[in-house]
Design a protein around this motif. Structure first.
Motif, PDB file in Angstrom:
ATOM      1  N   HIS A 101       0.830  -1.201   0.000  1.00 35.07           N
ATOM      2  CA  HIS A 101       0.000   0.000   0.000  1.00 35.07           C
ATOM      3  C   HIS A 101       0.866   1.253   0.000  1.00 35.07           C
ATOM      4  N   ARG A 102       0.279   2.331  -0.462  1.00 40.52           N
ATOM      5  CA  ARG A 102       0.955   3.632  -0.390  1.00 40.52           C
ATOM      6  C   ARG A 102       1.052   4.084   1.062  1.00 40.52           C
ATOM      7  N   GLY A 103       2.014   4.929   1.321  1.00 36.69           N
ATOM      8  CA  GLY A 103       2.195   5.462   2.668  1.00 36.69           C
ATOM      9  C   GLY A 103       3.665   5.493   3.033  1.00 36.69           C
ATOM     10  N   ASP A 104       3.930   5.658   4.287  1.00 38.38           N
ATOM     11  CA  ASP A 104       5.306   5.727   4.786  1.00 38.38           C
ATOM     12  C   ASP A 104       5.639   4.501   5.618  1.00 38.38           C
ATOM     13  N   LEU A 105       6.772   3.905   5.329  1.00 31.84           N
ATOM     14  CA  LEU A 105       7.329   2.834   6.156  1.00 31.84           C
ATOM     15  C   LEU A 105       8.512   3.435   6.904  1.00 31.84           C
ATOM     16  N   GLN A 106       8.590   3.172   8.178  1.00 30.76           N
ATOM     17  CA  GLN A 106       9.699   3.672   8.976  1.00 30.76           C
ATOM     18  C   GLN A 106      10.534   2.499   9.468  1.00 30.76           C
ATOM     19  N   PHE A 107      11.847   2.728   9.451  1.00 32.38           N
ATOM     20  CA  PHE A 107      12.795   1.711   9.895  1.00 32.38           C
ATOM     21  C   PHE A 107      13.795   2.338  10.847  1.00 32.38           C
ATOM     22  N   HIS A 108      14.317   1.527  11.735  1.00 35.12           N
ATOM     23  CA  HIS A 108      15.521   1.891  12.477  1.00 35.12           C
ATOM     24  C   HIS A 108      16.259   0.604  12.820  1.00 35.12           C
ATOM     25  N   ALA A 109      17.555   0.754  13.044  1.00 32.86           N
ATOM     26  CA  ALA A 109      18.400  -0.389  13.382  1.00 32.86           C
ATOM     27  C   ALA A 109      18.835  -0.245  14.834  1.00 32.86           C
ATOM     28  N   VAL A 110      18.923  -1.375  15.513  1.00 32.01           N
ATOM     29  CA  VAL A 110      19.315  -1.406  16.916  1.00 32.01           C
ATOM     30  C   VAL A 110      20.482  -2.371  17.076  1.00 32.01           C
ATOM     31  N   LEU A 111      21.552  -1.915  17.695  1.00 31.44           N
ATOM     32  CA  LEU A 111      22.710  -2.752  17.963  1.00 31.44           C
ATOM     33  C   LEU A 111      22.649  -3.198  19.422  1.00 31.44           C
ATOM     34  N   TYR A 112      22.714  -4.510  19.624  1.00 31.46           N
ATOM     35  CA  TYR A 112      22.676  -5.090  20.961  1.00 31.46           C
ATOM     36  C   TYR A 112      24.030  -5.701  21.300  1.00 31.46           C
ATOM     37  N   GLY A 113      24.354  -5.701  22.571  1.00 36.38           N
ATOM     38  CA  GLY A 113      25.536  -6.383  23.077  1.00 36.38           C
ATOM     39  C   GLY A 113      25.086  -7.620  23.846  1.00 36.38           C
ATOM     40  N   LEU A 114      25.753  -8.731  23.628  1.00 35.65           N
ATOM     41  CA  LEU A 114      25.421  -9.990  24.293  1.00 35.65           C
ATOM     42  C   LEU A 114      26.670 -10.533  24.982  1.00 35.65           C
ATOM     43  N   LYS A 115      26.486 -11.201  26.097  1.00 34.06           N
ATOM     44  CA  LYS A 115      27.613 -11.809  26.812  1.00 34.06           C
ATOM     45  C   LYS A 115      28.055 -13.106  26.157  1.00 34.06           C
ATOM     46  N   ASN A 116      27.086 -13.814  25.535  1.00 31.14           N
ATOM     47  CA  ASN A 116      27.381 -15.045  24.808  1.00 31.14           C
ATOM     48  C   ASN A 116      26.253 -15.283  23.804  1.00 31.14           C
ATOM     49  N   LYS A 117      26.358 -16.313  22.993  1.00 33.30           N
ATOM     50  CA  LYS A 117      25.367 -16.562  21.942  1.00 33.30           C
ATOM     51  C   LYS A 117      23.977 -16.858  22.482  1.00 33.30           C
ATOM     52  N   HIS A 118      23.897 -17.282  23.724  1.00 30.94           N
ATOM     53  CA  HIS A 118      22.613 -17.664  24.304  1.00 30.94           C
ATOM     54  C   HIS A 118      22.123 -16.669  25.358  1.00 30.94           C
ATOM     55  N   ASP A 119      22.666 -15.473  25.343  1.00 31.18           N
ATOM     56  CA  ASP A 119      22.301 -14.428  26.298  1.00 31.18           C
ATOM     57  C   ASP A 119      20.839 -14.026  26.080  1.00 31.18           C
ATOM     58  N   HIS A 120      20.003 -14.182  27.105  1.00 27.28           N
ATOM     59  CA  HIS A 120      18.585 -13.833  27.010  1.00 27.28           C
ATOM     60  C   HIS A 120      18.303 -12.407  27.465  1.00 27.28           C
ATOM     61  N   HIS A 121      19.351 -11.679  27.831  1.00 27.53           N
ATOM     62  CA  HIS A 121      19.188 -10.303  28.288  1.00 27.53           C
ATOM     63  C   HIS A 121      20.186  -9.389  27.562  1.00 27.53           C
ATOM     64  N   PRO A 122      20.013  -9.222  26.242  1.00 26.34           N
ATOM     65  CA  PRO A 122      20.948  -8.366  25.514  1.00 26.34           C
ATOM     66  C   PRO A 122      20.837  -6.909  25.977  1.00 26.34           C
ATOM     67  N   VAL A 123      21.931  -6.200  25.844  1.00 30.11           N
ATOM     68  CA  VAL A 123      21.997  -4.794  26.229  1.00 30.11           C
ATOM     69  C   VAL A 123      21.889  -3.947  24.966  1.00 30.11           C
ATOM     70  N   ARG A 124      20.940  -3.022  24.962  1.00 32.83           N
ATOM     71  CA  ARG A 124      20.773  -2.115  23.817  1.00 32.83           C
ATOM     72  C   ARG A 124      21.905  -1.093  23.856  1.00 32.83           C
ATOM     73  N   LEU A 125      22.780  -1.125  22.831  1.00 33.58           N
ATOM     74  CA  LEU A 125      23.942  -0.245  22.804  1.00 33.58           C
ATOM     75  C   LEU A 125      23.693   1.034  22.011  1.00 33.58           C
ATOM     76  N   HIS A 126      23.140   0.890  20.819  1.00 33.72           N
ATOM     77  CA  HIS A 126      22.926   2.050  19.946  1.00 33.72           C
ATOM     78  C   HIS A 126      21.680   1.839  19.092  1.00 33.72           C
ATOM     79  N   THR A 127      20.997   2.923  18.778  1.00 31.18           N
ATOM     80  CA  THR A 127      19.835   2.898  17.890  1.00 31.18           C
ATOM     81  C   THR A 127      19.974   4.032  16.887  1.00 31.18           C
ATOM     82  N   THR A 128      19.641   3.751  15.628  1.00 36.04           N
ATOM     83  CA  THR A 128      19.685   4.802  14.620  1.00 36.04           C
ATOM     84  C   THR A 128      18.484   5.713  14.764  1.00 36.04           C
ATOM     85  N   SER A 129      18.551   6.842  14.122  1.00 28.95           N
ATOM     86  CA  SER A 129      17.362   7.672  14.005  1.00 28.95           C
ATOM     87  C   SER A 129      16.431   6.977  13.010  1.00 28.95           C
TER      88      SER A 129
END
Length: 136
Positions: A101-129
Motif C-alpha cells: 500500500h501507499r504510505g510511509d514505512l519507517q525503519f531503524h536499526a538497533v545494535l545489541y551487546g550480548l555476553k554469549n550466543k545464548h544471552d537472554h538479556h541483551p543490552v541495547r547499545l545504539h539505535t539509529t534515528s
C-alpha cells in the motif's frame, strides 16, 4: 633568598597541579565508542522490492554484537523484522522490503551487546534515528 623561596613555591604548585591532573585523568572512565547506521531509499513503488542496509559496531570488549532491523507503519508499534546472528566484529545486515500500500514505512536499526550466543538479556547499545521510505 626571598626569590629562591618564591621559585620553589611556584615549582611546588606546578608539580602539584601536574600530579592532580594525572590522577584526575586516570580516574576518568574510558567510554566505549560505537555507532550504528541505516540506509534506505527515499521512495519506492507499491509492490516493488527495495534494499535496506544497516551496520553497527561497538568496542566493548567481551561482547558479541547483534544488529536488528525494526519497522513500523504510521503510529503502530515497532516490530522486529530481521536480526543478524551474534558476531564479535562489525554487524552488517542487508535485507529487502516491499509494501502493498501507499504510505510511509519507517525503519531503524538497533545494535545489541550480548555476553554469549545464548544471552537472554541483551543490552541495547545504539539505535539509529528513524529512516522513512515513502511508498508511491
Amino acid at each position: 633568598m626571598n626569590g629562591t623561596k618564591k621559585a620553589r613555591g611556584v615549582r611546588a604548585v606546578v608539580v602539584g597541579a601536574l600530579g592532580l591532573a594525572a590522577v584526575t585523568l586516570a580516574a576518568v572512565p574510558a567510554f566505549a565508542k560505537g555507532d550504528v547506521e541505516i540506509t534506505v531509499p527515499r521512495t519506492a513503488h507499491v509492490g516493488k522490492t527495495f534494499t535496506i542496509k544497516a551496520n553497527g559496531d561497538d568496542d566493548i570488549a567481551g561482547y558479541l554484537h547483534q544488529l536488528c532491523l525494526e519497522e513500523r507503519t504510521g503510529k503502530q508499534p515497532w516490530h522486529q523484522e530481521n536480526c543478524t546472528t551474534p558476531v564479535t566484529d562489525d554487524a552488517r545486515l542487508t535485507t529487502h522490503g516491499s509494501a502493498a500500500h501507499r504510505g510511509d514505512l519507517q525503519f531503524h536499526a538497533v545494535l545489541y551487546g550480548l555476553k554469549n550466543k545464548h544471552d537472554h538479556h541483551p543490552v541495547r547499545l545504539h539505535t539509529t534515528s528513524v529512516a522513512t521510505v515513502h511508498i508511491r
